[in-house]
Design an enzyme around this catalytic site. Structure first.
Site, PDB file in Angstrom:
ATOM      1  N   SER A   1       2.887  -0.610  -0.864  1.00  0.00           N
ATOM      2  CA  SER A   1       4.286  -0.900  -0.565  1.00  0.00           C
ATOM      3  C   SER A   1       4.557  -2.393  -0.411  1.00  0.00           C
ATOM      4  CB  SER A   1       4.696  -0.125   0.682  1.00  0.00           C
ATOM      5  OG  SER A   1       6.083  -0.208   0.861  1.00  0.00           O
ATOM      6  N   HIS A   2       4.967  -2.790   0.790  1.00  0.00           N
ATOM      7  CA  HIS A   2       5.373  -4.181   1.030  1.00  0.00           C
ATOM      8  C   HIS A   2       4.201  -5.049   1.487  1.00  0.00           C
ATOM      9  CE1 HIS A   2       5.394  -1.726   4.530  1.00  0.00           C
ATOM     10  NE2 HIS A   2       5.129  -2.817   5.228  1.00  0.00           N
TER      11      HIS A   2
ATOM     12  N   ASP B   1      10.849   1.326  -2.967  1.00  0.00           N
ATOM     13  CA  ASP B   1      11.483   2.384  -2.176  1.00  0.00           C
ATOM     14  C   ASP B   1      12.319   1.848  -1.014  1.00  0.00           C
ATOM     15  OD1 ASP B   1       9.278   1.655  -0.710  1.00  0.00           O
ATOM     16  OD2 ASP B   1       8.433   3.678  -0.519  1.00  0.00           O
ATOM     17  N   ARG B   2      12.146   0.566  -0.662  1.00  0.00           N
ATOM     18  CA  ARG B   2      12.938   0.022   0.448  1.00  0.00           C
ATOM     19  C   ARG B   2      14.143  -0.757  -0.071  1.00  0.00           C
ATOM     20  NH1 ARG B   2       9.099  -1.786   5.403  1.00  0.00           N
ATOM     21  NH2 ARG B   2       7.713   0.007   5.300  1.00  0.00           N
TER      22      ARG B   2
ATOM     23  N   THR C   1       8.375   9.258  12.116  1.00  0.00           N
ATOM     24  CA  THR C   1       8.365   8.197  11.116  1.00  0.00           C
ATOM     25  C   THR C   1       7.573   8.613   9.877  1.00  0.00           C
ATOM     26  OG1 THR C   1       8.613   6.500  12.790  1.00  0.00           O
ATOM     27  CG2 THR C   1       7.564   5.827  10.741  1.00  0.00           C
TER      28      THR C   1
ATOM     29  N   ASP D   1       6.980  -1.455  -3.999  1.00  0.00           N
ATOM     30  CA  ASP D   1       7.006  -0.242  -4.811  1.00  0.00           C
ATOM     31  C   ASP D   1       8.416   0.320  -5.005  1.00  0.00           C
ATOM     32  OD1 ASP D   1       7.035   0.397  -2.094  1.00  0.00           O
ATOM     33  OD2 ASP D   1       6.254   2.403  -2.446  1.00  0.00           O
TER      34      ASP D   1
ATOM     35  N   ARG E   1       4.920  -1.425  17.361  1.00  0.00           N
ATOM     36  CA  ARG E   1       6.334  -1.562  17.015  1.00  0.00           C
ATOM     37  C   ARG E   1       7.163  -1.161  18.224  1.00  0.00           C
ATOM     38  NH1 ARG E   1       5.556  -2.665  11.852  1.00  0.00           N
ATOM     39  NH2 ARG E   1       4.570  -1.219  10.386  1.00  0.00           N
TER      40      ARG E   1
ATOM     41  N   ARG F   1      -4.235   3.181   2.977  1.00  0.00           N
ATOM     42  CA  ARG F   1      -4.060   1.747   2.706  1.00  0.00           C
ATOM     43  C   ARG F   1      -5.219   0.973   3.279  1.00  0.00           C
ATOM     44  NH1 ARG F   1       2.407   0.818   3.540  1.00  0.00           N
ATOM     45  NH2 ARG F   1       2.914   2.416   2.013  1.00  0.00           N
TER      46      ARG F   1
ATOM     47  N   ASP G   1      11.342  -3.622  -2.150  1.00  0.00           N
ATOM     48  CA  ASP G   1       9.970  -3.989  -1.779  1.00  0.00           C
ATOM     49  C   ASP G   1       8.981  -3.776  -2.930  1.00  0.00           C
ATOM     50  OD1 ASP G   1       9.980  -1.209  -1.739  1.00  0.00           O
ATOM     51  OD2 ASP G   1       8.446  -1.105  -0.185  1.00  0.00           O
TER      52      ASP G   1
ATOM     53  N   LYS H   1      12.209   7.612  -0.448  1.00  0.00           N
ATOM     54  CA  LYS H   1      13.305   6.683  -0.257  1.00  0.00           C
ATOM     55  C   LYS H   1      13.461   5.885  -1.542  1.00  0.00           C
ATOM     56  CE  LYS H   1      10.278   3.572   2.425  1.00  0.00           C
ATOM     57  NZ  LYS H   1       9.146   4.366   2.925  1.00  0.00           N
TER      58      LYS H   1
ATOM     59  N   GLU I   1      15.457   5.630   7.316  1.00  0.00           N
ATOM     60  CA  GLU I   1      14.614   5.075   8.361  1.00  0.00           C
ATOM     61  C   GLU I   1      15.066   3.648   8.651  1.00  0.00           C
ATOM     62  OE1 GLU I   1      10.346   6.505   8.461  1.00  0.00           O
ATOM     63  OE2 GLU I   1      10.586   5.986   6.358  1.00  0.00           O
ATOM     64  N   GLU I   2      14.802   3.221   9.891  1.00  0.00           N
ATOM     65  CA  GLU I   2      15.167   1.849  10.282  1.00  0.00           C
ATOM     66  C   GLU I   2      14.396   0.804   9.488  1.00  0.00           C
ATOM     67  OE1 GLU I   2      12.541   0.050  11.724  1.00  0.00           O
ATOM     68  OE2 GLU I   2      11.356   1.886  11.508  1.00  0.00           O
TER      69      GLU I   2
ATOM     70  N   LYS J   1      -1.611   7.130  -2.688  1.00  0.00           N
ATOM     71  CA  LYS J   1      -1.083   8.312  -2.010  1.00  0.00           C
ATOM     72  C   LYS J   1      -0.817   9.382  -3.048  1.00  0.00           C
ATOM     73  CE  LYS J   1       3.818   7.521  -1.601  1.00  0.00           C
ATOM     74  NZ  LYS J   1       5.011   7.525  -0.806  1.00  0.00           N
TER      75      LYS J   1
ATOM     76  N   THR K   1       0.669   6.675   7.680  1.00  0.00           N
ATOM     77  CA  THR K   1       2.079   7.033   7.514  1.00  0.00           C
ATOM     78  C   THR K   1       2.407   7.304   6.050  1.00  0.00           C
ATOM     79  OG1 THR K   1       2.492   5.415   9.266  1.00  0.00           O
ATOM     80  CG2 THR K   1       4.416   6.315   8.168  1.00  0.00           C
TER      81      THR K   1
HETATM   82  C1  VG1 Z   1       6.185   1.915   8.044  1.00  0.00           C
HETATM   83  C2  VG1 Z   1       7.608   2.207   8.483  1.00  0.00           C
HETATM   84  C3  VG1 Z   1       7.961   3.645   8.152  1.00  0.00           C
HETATM   85  C4  VG1 Z   1       7.757   3.885   6.655  1.00  0.00           C
HETATM   86  C5  VG1 Z   1       6.351   3.496   6.253  1.00  0.00           C
HETATM   87  C6  VG1 Z   1       6.129   3.582   4.766  1.00  0.00           C
HETATM   88  O1  VG1 Z   1       5.284   2.764   8.720  1.00  0.00           O
HETATM   89  O2  VG1 Z   1       7.764   1.961   9.865  1.00  0.00           O
HETATM   90  O3  VG1 Z   1       9.289   3.891   8.541  1.00  0.00           O
HETATM   91  O4  VG1 Z   1       7.969   5.230   6.340  1.00  0.00           O
HETATM   92  O5  VG1 Z   1       6.086   2.151   6.647  1.00  0.00           O
HETATM   93  O6  VG1 Z   1       7.051   2.819   4.055  1.00  0.00           O
HETATM   94  P1  VG1 Z   1       4.458   2.318  10.032  1.00  0.00           P
HETATM   95  O7  VG1 Z   1       3.589   3.479  10.375  1.00  0.00           O
HETATM   96  O8  VG1 Z   1       3.713   1.068   9.680  1.00  0.00           O
HETATM   97  O9  VG1 Z   1       5.494   2.025  11.081  1.00  0.00           O
HETATM   98  V1  VG1 Z   1       6.593   2.080   2.596  1.00  0.00           V
HETATM   99  O10 VG1 Z   1       7.860   1.237   1.884  1.00  0.00           O
HETATM  100  O11 VG1 Z   1       5.432   1.133   3.162  1.00  0.00           O
HETATM  101  O12 VG1 Z   1       6.048   3.392   1.712  1.00  0.00           O
HETATM  102 CO    CO Z   2       7.607   0.764  -0.058  1.00  0.00          CO
END
Ligand code: VG1
Ligand code: CO
Length: 543
Positions: A112-113, A281-282, A344, A279, A496, A22, A277, A376, A363-364, A125, A18
Site C-alpha cells: 500500500s502506502h 485504494d486510498r 479496522t 496501490d 494510533r 507486510r 496511494d 476501498k 475508514e478514517e 494479500k 490488517t
Molecule cells: C491501516 C489503516 C486501516 C487500513 C489499513 C490498510 O491499518 O489504519 O484503516 O484498512 O491500513 O490500508 P493499521 O492496522 O496500520 O492501522 V491500505 O491502503 O494500507 O491497504
Molecule cells: Co492502499
C-alpha cells in the site's frame, strides 16, 4: 515442464495483519519465504481448476514475485491466471477483475502506502471470490498452513513476458494479460456522469490537480482526468509509476502529500485537489485552501449519494470502521438507514456489502468505497467528488461547511507514534486494558469519561466474533478517544490515537482542529501514559 516439490521449513512470522502480509523486501527475498506463504494460501483456497487474478502496485520485487506465483499456480493445478499488463493492477481494479471473471480469488502484491525499493516494504494479500480481502477465518488458515508447511510445488518453466497484452502458456496454465485501466474506466463510466464531469472541466473556471505519488494510479489518472475529461496536461502530477515511488511514501495525507497541499493552499490554487496511494485504494480530497477529513468525506458522500447516477436509487446502509468519526452516523440517522461500526480493515465490510446491508463504507485512514467492488477505491472517491462538484455547482468548502451546518461537525485528528519498541506498545495497551473498569466516572483534562471498552465485533451476517479491536473511551457529549496498535507496520509497534469531538454548532469553537482537540489530546496522554511509556513527547504523524 517439470513440477518440482521443494522441501521447506515454516517461518513463524507469516501472520497476515490488517491488510495481508507486510514485511521488508529483504524478508521476502529470504529463500522459501514467499513460496511458503503462497503455498499456504493455495492449499486453503479452492485453486485447483480455478481462475486466479494476479497484480500488484508495481513496487520493487513485484515482477519477481509474480513470476514465482505464476509457476506455483501452474504446479498447483490452477487453470487460468489473469494478470494486469506489466504485472500492475490497482487494488480496486484487481477486486473488479476477480468479480467480473468469477475468479476463485486473487493475489495482490502491495504494501500500500509503505515506502518501496530494495530496502523498503513488500506485501502480499489474497482476495477471495467476492473480490474482497480474505476474511479472518481464511487468513487464520493461511497462517496455520504456513506454520505446518513441509513442501511447496513450483514448475521450472521460463518467465512470462508480462508486457504483451494477450494470451500465453506456462505449462498447462493459461496466462491472460489484460489492459487493467480499460475495465476500470468502463466500470466508473457506469457509476458517474462522465458528460457532466467533462462539462465541468470545459467550463473554463475549473482546474484540478491529482497527485499519483509515482504509484499505481498514474496511468488511470492520465486516462480519466486528461484524456477523457480534457483536463490540462499538468492535471496529473507524479503520474509515472516507479518501483520505489521516487523515494517517497505514497501515502495521500498531510504528512506525505505536502507538495499537493502546498499547491492547493497557494494564491493561484486550483478548485480541487486529490491524491491516491501506492496501490490506488486510498484517497485525499482537497478544495481550494481546504482539507476534507476522510471521515467527513464519507458522510458528505452518503448525504449526497442520491445526486450521483450509480446511487440515485438511494443507499441501503453505511458502515465505518470503529475509529472513523461518527459523522456518517448522523447522515444514516437522517436517511433512516443503518450505520454499522466495524473493526479496522476493509475485510470487515465484505459481508455487509455482499448481503446488501450497506452501499457505502469508509475508514478514517483515507479509505472510501461502495458496493461496486470489495475494496476501498481511491479514484472512485475522486470521481464521486468531481461528479458532486459538477452537479451542485458549489466549491468543496461550501459543500463541507453546508454539511456541518446541517449535521454538526466532528472535529477529528489521528496521532501516530511510529516504530516504538514492541514491548512499549504492548505495555500501553495492557495499561489501557487494566484501566477499563476505573476510568468511567473520572474527569481527565476536563473531560468527563462516560464509559470505555475493548471493542469487539460480531459480524451480523456470519456471526463471527473479532475481539480486541481497539480501546474506546466515550466522553460525555459524543466525543471519543480511541487507541489501537497498527497491523500494517514493519518495524516495532505503531500506536494510533484517534481523537474526536462533536460540536452541533460549529460557529461556537476554534476552527483549528488541533487547538479544538487540545483537551482530548492531553487526556489521551494521561489515560494511556503515552509520553512515559513510548518515550516520545509528540506523535510522528498527525493526520
Ligand atoms: C491501516 C489503516 C486501516 C487500513 C489499513 C490498510 O491499518 O489504519 O484503516 O484498512 O491500513 O490500508 P493499521 O492496522 O496500520 O492501522 V491500505 O491502503 O494500507 O491497504
Ligand atoms: Co492502499
Amino acid at each position: 515442464m517439470t513440477t518440482q516439490t521443494i522441501a521447506t521449513t515454516p517461518f513463524n512470522d507469516q501472520k497476515p495483519g490488517t491488510s495481508g502480509l507486510r514485511k521488508k523486501v529483504t524478508t521476502f527475498q529470504t529463500a522459501h519465504y514467499l513460496e511458503n506463504f503462497v503455498q499456504s494460501i493455495l492449499n486453503a483456497a479452492n485453486s485447483i481448476g480455478a481462475t486466479i487474478v494476479i497484480g500488484g502496485d508495481g513496487r520493487f520485487y513485484n515482477d519477481t514475485a509474480i513470476q514465482t506465483i505464476i509457476k506455483m499456480c501452474s504446479a498447483n493445478g490452477v487453470r487460468e491466471v489473469i494478470i494486469g499488463q506489466n504485472g500492475i493492477l490497482s487494488t480496486p481494479a484487481a477486486s473488479n477483475l476477480i468479480r467480473k471473471h468469477e475468479a476463485a480469488g486473487g493475489f495482490i502484491l502491495s504494501a500500500s502506502h509503505n515506502p518501496g525499493g530494495p530496502n523498503g516494504d513488500f506485501g502480499i494479500k489474497f482476495n477471495q471470490a467476492n473480490g474482497g480481502p480474505a476474511v479472518e477465518q481464511l487468513t487464520e488458515q493461511f497462517y496455520n498452513n504456513s506454520l505446518n508447511i513441509t513442501e511447496y510445488r513450483i514448475t521450472d518453466d521460463p518467465d512470462i513476458d508480462l508486457s504483451e497484452i494477450g494470451s500465453a502458456q506456462s505449462g498447462h496454465l493459461n496466462v491472460t494479460i489484460i489492459d487493467a485501466a480499460a475495465d476500470f474506466v468502463d466500470l466508473m463510466s457506469h457509476l458517474f456522469d462522465f458528460d457532466k464531469i467533462k462539462n465541468l472541466f470545459h467550463s473554463g473556471s475549473f482546474r484540478m490537480r491529482f497527485d499519483a505519488m509515482h504509484a499505481v494510479t498514474g496511468p488511470y489518472a492520465h486516462a480519466l482526468f486528461e484524456q477523457i475529461f480534457g483536463g490540462l496536461p499538468h492535471t496529473v502530477m507524479n503520474g509515472t509509476p516507479l518501483t520505489d515511488f521516487g523515494g517517497g511514501h505514497p501515502d495521500p495525507n498531510q504528512a506525505h502529500a505536502k507538495e499537493l497541499i502546498e499547491i492547493l493552499n497557494s494564491a493561484n490554487a486550483p478548485c480541487f485537489g486529490a491524491a491516491s496511494d501506492g496501490d490506488g485504494d486510498r484517497n485525499l480530497i482537497l478544495g481550494k485552501h481546504f482539507y476534507v477529513s476522510p471521515s467527513d468525506s464519507l458522510a458528505v458522500i452518503a448525504a449526497n449519494a442520491y445526486l450521483i447516477p450509480g446511487y440515485s436509487r438511494g443507499i441501503s446502509g453505511i458502515a465505518r470502521s470503529m475509529p472513523t468519526s461518527q459523522a456518517a452516523d448522523k447522515v444514516a440517522e437522517f436517511l433512516g438507514v443503518e450505520c454499522y461500526e466495524t473493526p479496522t480493515g476493509w475485510k470487515f465490510f465484505g459481508n455487509l456489502l455482499d448481503d446488501n446491508k450497506i452501499t457505502l463504507c469508509g475508514e478514517e485512514s483515507f479509505g472510501t468505497g461502495s458496493d461496486h467492488v470489495r475494496e476501498k477505491d481511491g479514484l472512485w472517491a475522486v470521481l464521486f467528488w468531481l461528479n458532486l462538484l459538477a452537479v451542485k455547482g458549489e466549491s468543496v468548502q461550501q459543500i463541507v461547511e453546508g454539511h456541518w451546518k446541517t449535521f454538526g461537525r466532528h472535529y477529528y485528528t489521528r496521532h501516530d507514534y511510529e516504530a516504538i519498541p514492541t514491548e512499549s506498545g504492548n505495555r500501553i495497551m495492557q495499561h489501557l486494558q487494566d484501566s477499563l473498569t476505573t476510568l468511567p466516572g473520572q474527569t481527565i483534562a476536563g473531560l468527563a469519561i462516560e464509559s470505555c471498552d475493548d471493542f469487539s465485533y460480531t459480524d451480523p451476517v456470519d456471526n463471527s466474533v473479532s475481539e480486541h479491536q481497539g480501546i474506546r473511551i466515550l466522553i460525555t457529549g459524543g466525543s471519543r478517544i480511541i487507541f489501537r496498535l497498527s497491523g500494517t507496520g514493519t518495524e516495532g509497534a505503531t500506536l494510533r490515537v484517534y481523537l474526536e469531538r462533536y460540536e452541533p454548532n460549529t460557529a461556537a469553537v476554534n476552527q483549528d482542529v488541533q487547538v479544538t482537540l487540545a483537551k482530548h489530546i492531553a487526556a489521551a496522554d494521561e489515560i494511556a501514559r503515552i509520553t512515559e511509556l513510548s518515550g516520545k513527547s509528540a506523535p510522528d504523524v498527525i493526520t
